[in-house]
Write a protein that holds these residues in place. Structure first.
Motif, short mmCIF file in Angstrom:
data_model
loop_
_atom_site.label_atom_id
_atom_site.label_comp_id
_atom_site.label_asym_id
_atom_site.label_seq_id
_atom_site.Cartn_x
_atom_site.Cartn_y
_atom_site.Cartn_z
N ARG A 54 1.14 1.41 -0.87
CA ARG A 54 1.18 1.06 0.22
C ARG A 54 0.88 1.77 1.35
O ARG A 54 0.47 1.72 2.56
CB ARG A 54 2.40 0.17 0.67
CG ARG A 54 2.38 -1.03 -0.07
CD ARG A 54 3.98 -1.99 -0.22
NE ARG A 54 4.29 -2.83 -1.43
CZ ARG A 54 3.52 -4.05 -1.24
NH1 ARG A 54 3.20 -4.43 0.11
NH2 ARG A 54 3.60 -4.82 -1.95
N GLN A 86 6.39 -12.22 2.42
CA GLN A 86 5.93 -10.89 2.73
C GLN A 86 4.43 -10.78 3.02
O GLN A 86 3.96 -10.02 4.25
CB GLN A 86 5.90 -9.97 1.30
CG GLN A 86 5.33 -8.44 1.39
CD GLN A 86 5.85 -7.84 0.17
OE1 GLN A 86 7.05 -8.09 -0.20
NE2 GLN A 86 5.07 -7.21 -0.33
N VAL A 87 3.39 -11.79 2.54
CA VAL A 87 2.12 -11.66 2.98
C VAL A 87 1.83 -12.29 4.40
O VAL A 87 1.12 -11.90 5.13
CB VAL A 87 1.12 -12.51 1.79
CG1 VAL A 87 -0.38 -12.50 2.22
CG2 VAL A 87 1.51 -11.53 0.64
N ALA A 119 9.15 -15.40 -2.13
CA ALA A 119 9.20 -14.04 -1.38
C ALA A 119 7.91 -13.51 -1.23
O ALA A 119 7.61 -12.79 -0.20
CB ALA A 119 10.03 -13.05 -2.31
N LYS A 120 6.77 -13.72 -2.24
CA LYS A 120 5.44 -13.14 -2.06
C LYS A 120 4.81 -13.96 -0.66
O LYS A 120 4.27 -13.40 0.01
CB LYS A 120 4.69 -13.76 -3.13
CG LYS A 120 5.09 -13.14 -4.50
CD LYS A 120 4.10 -13.61 -5.57
CE LYS A 120 4.67 -12.94 -7.01
NZ LYS A 120 4.33 -11.49 -6.96
N THR A 133 7.93 -2.24 7.59
CA THR A 133 8.83 -1.77 6.53
C THR A 133 9.92 -0.87 7.08
O THR A 133 10.76 -0.39 6.42
CB THR A 133 8.20 -0.99 5.46
OG1 THR A 133 7.22 -0.05 6.04
CG2 THR A 133 7.04 -2.05 4.65
N ALA A 158 1.73 -8.82 -2.09
CA ALA A 158 3.35 -8.92 -2.36
C ALA A 158 3.30 -8.73 -3.93
O ALA A 158 3.82 -9.78 -4.65
CB ALA A 158 3.61 -10.22 -1.87
N TRP A 159 2.96 -7.72 -4.59
CA TRP A 159 3.14 -7.78 -6.16
C TRP A 159 4.43 -7.43 -6.76
O TRP A 159 4.75 -7.92 -7.80
CB TRP A 159 2.34 -6.22 -6.31
CG TRP A 159 0.83 -6.29 -5.84
CD1 TRP A 159 -0.28 -7.24 -6.27
CD2 TRP A 159 0.14 -5.32 -5.18
NE1 TRP A 159 -1.36 -7.10 -5.45
CE2 TRP A 159 -1.18 -5.83 -4.93
CE3 TRP A 159 0.20 -4.16 -4.51
CZ2 TRP A 159 -2.00 -5.04 -3.97
CZ3 TRP A 159 -0.31 -3.50 -3.53
CH2 TRP A 159 -1.48 -3.75 -3.25
N GLU A 160 5.38 -6.74 -5.99
CA GLU A 160 6.38 -6.39 -6.59
C GLU A 160 7.35 -7.76 -6.57
O GLU A 160 8.04 -7.89 -7.78
CB GLU A 160 7.22 -5.41 -5.49
CG GLU A 160 6.81 -3.95 -5.39
CD GLU A 160 5.75 -3.77 -4.24
OE1 GLU A 160 5.70 -2.69 -3.80
OE2 GLU A 160 5.30 -4.98 -4.02
N PRO A 161 7.67 -8.70 -5.80
CA PRO A 161 8.65 -9.73 -5.86
C PRO A 161 7.96 -10.68 -6.89
O PRO A 161 6.84 -10.99 -7.15
CB PRO A 161 8.42 -10.25 -4.58
CG PRO A 161 8.16 -9.63 -3.54
CD PRO A 161 6.89 -8.45 -4.07
N THR A 167 -1.49 -16.98 -4.36
CA THR A 167 -1.19 -15.95 -3.27
C THR A 167 -2.47 -16.08 -2.34
O THR A 167 -2.27 -15.79 -1.18
CB THR A 167 -0.97 -14.74 -3.83
OG1 THR A 167 0.21 -14.69 -4.41
CG2 THR A 167 -0.82 -13.59 -2.54
N LYS A 176 8.03 -16.66 -5.79
CA LYS A 176 6.93 -17.13 -5.08
C LYS A 176 7.18 -17.33 -3.53
O LYS A 176 6.43 -16.70 -2.78
CB LYS A 176 6.25 -18.54 -5.52
CG LYS A 176 5.61 -18.67 -6.85
CD LYS A 176 5.30 -20.12 -7.33
CE LYS A 176 6.18 -21.18 -7.42
NZ LYS A 176 7.02 -21.08 -8.65
#
Length: 417
Positions: free
Chosen positions: A371, A398-399, A394-395, A416, A386-389, A13, A392
């Motif tokens: 957040r 998001q980032v 999806a992370k 969001t 991007a801790w929740e997804p 990440t 890889k």
């Protein structure tokens, strides 16, 4: 004054954030990693030219966005036929092997789903008919050491590999039509890819030369871009916040746990699961690399992975608890039997370490609060990693979206909305 991008965490990440930040326009970029090299949990130990990988980590085939980005920066990947399977319990006392499907198979023809009344793993499983629900609950209790399923977030089904289930006696043609017409049916039911023409995961890829080569290539590429790499650098949150200037952006790609108290929040309960990995020299006459998931709720290994490194074949047993290395050999051979004959040889490495890949509902709510608190205090200058997804891709999405917002000065809360 130049704009600075500071990244905490040198796993995949963090590496990808540095590449994307440079693409967007940042030129003052510093990446901190607490260990001596980049790679995070995916960085393997190398012994006698062979990588000792604790688990199965693949990339997608052609078109995978992460592969595309890393290839742009000099990494090389080898595509291969993606072969895998699963072993599930049978009412006969034997087991069911399913080729080309990595989830559980349950002996039922019933595919009607009940409504889901909440966002916990227990709520998700309650949508299935019996015996599906009972089989999945037994597997979860085995895998998660009897953790209460009502307190675990429903998205834990993905890393548990139970996000889709094959109803063994169902009409697959009718089920395929239902999956195409109803997103909920598609989300909960699965069909082995050979039974309905699915081609999305036919091909996967691994870095040429292994993960150590990949992360060394990334290191050189980042240095060539002018990114400053600070390895063996542990940056506490309070220090990072204090040093965050008005023209700076901070990406926290490391564990979020240390962030709660500095932001005035109570640290939520995190679901800590300790896994044991046993890596052996091996011989295998089936497709390689390949893996098989175990849903029988028996034995110790929840997954066996076979791969080639440095001209040697290695077999990894990822276990829900510590096991007897000798007894484990027979268990590994039995699990892989549907793909080929596995002969397990000398033990090369044992690794026992905690992981936090299954989120509690309390943790998901806590991360949302974190957040919000960070956005209220720093605006788009603070980017969560991007801790929740679990996936890889999806992370990455998001980032990257947060980095683009930070570069343009858009409010992080707008992402969001």
């Amino acid at each position: 004054m130049s704009r600075r991008l500071r990244i905490i965490g040198g796993g995949l990440t963090g590496i990808l954030a540095a590449f994307e930040g440079h693409r967007l326009g940042w030129r003052d970029i510093v990446l901190h990693e607490r260990f001596e090299g980049l790679g995070g949990v995916a960085r393997p130990r190398v012994a006698h030219g062979a990588e000792l990988r604790d688990g199965c980590v693949y990339f997608g085939g052609p078109g995978d966005p992460i592969v595309t980005i890393l290839t742009t920066h000099g990494a090389k990947f080898e595509a291969f036929a993606n072969r895998f399977g699963s072993v599930s319990p049978s009412t006969t006392g034997a087991t069911i092997f399913c080729r080309d499907f990595g989830g559980p198979v349950v002996e039922t023809e019933e595919t009607a789903l009940a409504s889901v009344g909440g966002a916990s793993l227990a709520d998700r499983l309650s949508a299935y008919p019996e015996p599906v629900r009972g089989s999945l609950e037994r597997y979860c209790r085995w895998h998660l050491d009897d953790a209460g399923l009502a307190g675990i977030d429903a998205e834990a089904a993905i890393p548990l590999a139970i996000n889709r289930v094959v109803p063994a006696y169902a009409d697959f043609d009718a089920l395929a039509d239902a999956k195409r017409a109803d997103p909920r049916m598609d989300d909960l039911w699965g069909i082995p890819r050979g039974h309905w023409g699915r081609t999305a995961n036919l091909v996967a890829s691994l870095p040429t030369g292994g993960f150590a080569t990949l992360f060394e290539t990334c290191r050189r590429a980042l240095l060539d871009l002018g990114v400053r790499l600070e390895t063996e650098s542990l940056v506490p949150p309070r220090q990072a916040f204090a040093e965050l200037g008005d023209d700076d952006t901070l990406v926290w790609a490391a564990s979020p746990t240390p962030l709660f108290k500095p932001l005035g929040l109570a640290t939520p309960h995190l679901l800590r699961k300790t896994f044991a990995s046993y890596i052996y020299e091996a011989r295998f006459d089936g497709p390689c690399p390949a893996y098989v998931q175990n849903f029988t709720a028996q034995g110790s290994a929840f997954r066996v992975y076979v791969y080639v490194t440095g001209g040697r074949t290695m077999a990894v047993a990822e276990c829900v608890r510590e096991a007897d290395p000798l007894d484990l050999k027979a268990e590994m051979a039995d699990l892989m039997a549907g793909l080929g004959a596995l002969e397990v040889g000398e033990l090369a490495q044992v690794s026992v370490q905690p992981r936090w890949i299954y989120h509690s509902r309390e943790a998901v709510d806590g991360l949302a609060a974190l957040r919000a608190a960070a956005a209220a205090r720093f605006g788009p200058r603070f980017i969560a990693g991007a801790w929740e997804p679990y996936a890889k891709s999806a992370k990455l999405a998001q980032v990257n979206a947060a980095l683009a917002a930070a570069w343009t000065g858009e409010s992080a809360l707008a992402l969001t909305a």
